[in-house]
Design an enzyme around this catalytic site. Structure first.
Site, PDB file in Angstrom:
ATOM      1  N   CYS A   1      -4.198   3.091 -10.042  1.00 56.12           N
ATOM      2  CA  CYS A   1      -4.938   3.716  -8.934  1.00 56.12           C
ATOM      3  C   CYS A   1      -4.074   4.780  -8.236  1.00 56.12           C
ATOM      4  O   CYS A   1      -3.779   5.788  -8.852  1.00 56.12           O
ATOM      5  CB  CYS A   1      -5.501   2.659  -7.998  1.00 56.12           C
ATOM      6  SG  CYS A   1      -6.904   3.318  -7.074  1.00 56.12           S
TER       7      CYS A   1
ATOM      8  N   HIS B   1      -7.731  -1.476 -10.906  1.00 57.38           N
ATOM      9  CA  HIS B   1      -6.762  -2.447 -10.365  1.00 57.38           C
ATOM     10  C   HIS B   1      -6.642  -3.699 -11.248  1.00 57.38           C
ATOM     11  O   HIS B   1      -7.333  -4.686 -11.006  1.00 57.38           O
ATOM     12  CB  HIS B   1      -7.199  -2.874  -8.960  1.00 57.38           C
ATOM     13  CG  HIS B   1      -7.031  -1.811  -7.932  1.00 57.38           C
ATOM     14  ND1 HIS B   1      -5.964  -1.781  -7.049  1.00 57.38           N
ATOM     15  CD2 HIS B   1      -7.780  -0.726  -7.647  1.00 57.38           C
ATOM     16  CE1 HIS B   1      -6.080  -0.728  -6.263  1.00 57.38           C
ATOM     17  NE2 HIS B   1      -7.173  -0.065  -6.602  1.00 57.38           N
TER      18      HIS B   1
ATOM     19  N   GLU C   1      -4.434  -5.888 -11.210  1.00 57.10           N
ATOM     20  CA  GLU C   1      -3.826  -7.002 -10.461  1.00 57.10           C
ATOM     21  C   GLU C   1      -4.871  -7.841  -9.734  1.00 57.10           C
ATOM     22  O   GLU C   1      -4.567  -8.905  -9.221  1.00 57.10           O
ATOM     23  CB  GLU C   1      -2.778  -6.453  -9.469  1.00 57.10           C
ATOM     24  CG  GLU C   1      -3.322  -5.802  -8.202  1.00 57.10           C
ATOM     25  CD  GLU C   1      -3.873  -4.391  -8.422  1.00 57.10           C
ATOM     26  OE1 GLU C   1      -4.005  -3.951  -9.579  1.00 57.10           O
ATOM     27  OE2 GLU C   1      -4.200  -3.742  -7.404  1.00 57.10           O
TER      28      GLU C   1
HETATM   29  N1  GLN Z   1      -7.653   6.892  -2.776  1.00 57.21           N
HETATM   30  C1  GLN Z   1      -6.271   6.492  -2.881  1.00 57.21           C
HETATM   31  C2  GLN Z   1      -5.367   7.718  -3.013  1.00 57.21           C
HETATM   32  O1  GLN Z   1      -5.839   8.786  -3.189  1.00 57.21           O
HETATM   33  C3  GLN Z   1      -6.081   5.556  -4.042  1.00 57.21           C
HETATM   34  C4  GLN Z   1      -6.856   4.277  -3.815  1.00 57.21           C
HETATM   35  C5  GLN Z   1      -6.220   3.049  -4.357  1.00 57.21           C
HETATM   36  O2  GLN Z   1      -5.064   3.049  -4.816  1.00 57.21           O
HETATM   37  N2  GLN Z   1      -6.923   1.954  -4.290  1.00 57.21           N
HETATM   38  O3  GLN Z   1      -4.193   7.616  -2.943  1.00 57.21           O
END
Ligand code: GLN
Length: 191
Positions: A84, A175, A177
């Protein structure tokens, strides 16, 4: 030694999942938290959690971890998996946002918060090359807009790339995890 970058975000979830995966699939690796530059000394695999990419990047630079990761990764001494927000840090290029200083380890373009407000968080069954069907959790996820050169897509959702690999580097916009399925950690440990 597997390091979990412990600056901000989903740190403890990754720590627990990586520990379970290391016990199940590892070849004797241990797992530790990386808070300051010195913690990187014995780390051979680094996981960068989800969270806020602007914050993680700023604190990585300030702590000196940024320079160590880039140097050791480019020398081939370090495998890195970004999830992410962590996947944003892996990219050479962030589309529409120049505030994140990324590690630039993977030849890909990534777009932050790509799924819009309506779909801030959702789950979907996806098909990952080399892993198979996977139940993925997305939270304000970015999307990989394009992979170039040696960077290869591993999974898609609709037209968007959601996971990619380039040599010892892995990026996924969801994610792992947050589910009990540890196959992505297994894949990373065996890369
Ligand atoms: N929207 C976040 C970002 O741009 C990432 C979101 C997340 O890691 N759950 O950093």
């Amino acid at each position: 030694m597997i390091g979990i970058l412990a600056i901000q975000g989903d740190v403890s979830e990754h720590y627990e999942a990586a520990k379970r995966a290391a016990e199940r699939y590892g070849v004797g690796e241990e797992v530790k938290l990386v808070r300051r530059a010195g913690d990187m000394n014995d780390v051979t695999r680094l996981i960068i959690p989800g969270g806020e990419s602007t914050t993680i990047s700023r604190l990585m630079v300030r702590s000196g971890i940024y320079d160590i990761v880039v140097e050791r990764a480019k020398k081939g001494e370090l495998a890195v998996m970004g999830t992410c927000a962590g996947s944003i840090l892996m990219a050479k290029n962030v589309v529409d946002d120049n505030r994140v200083r990324t590690l630039g380890l993977m030849d890909m373009d990534i777009r932050r918060n790509a799924f819009g407000r309506q779909r801030e968080s959702f789950e979907a069954d996806v098909d990952i090359e080399g892993i198979g069907k996977f139940h993925a959790v997305f939270i304000r996820a970015p999307v990989i807009a394009a992979c170039h050169g040696d960077c290869k897509p591993m999974a898609k959702l609709g037209d968007g790339i959601i996971m990619a690999r380039q040599g010892r580097f892995l990026a996924l916009v969801f994610h792992p995890e947050l589910t009990d399925d540890l196959r992505i950690y297994e894949f990373f440990f065996k890369m």
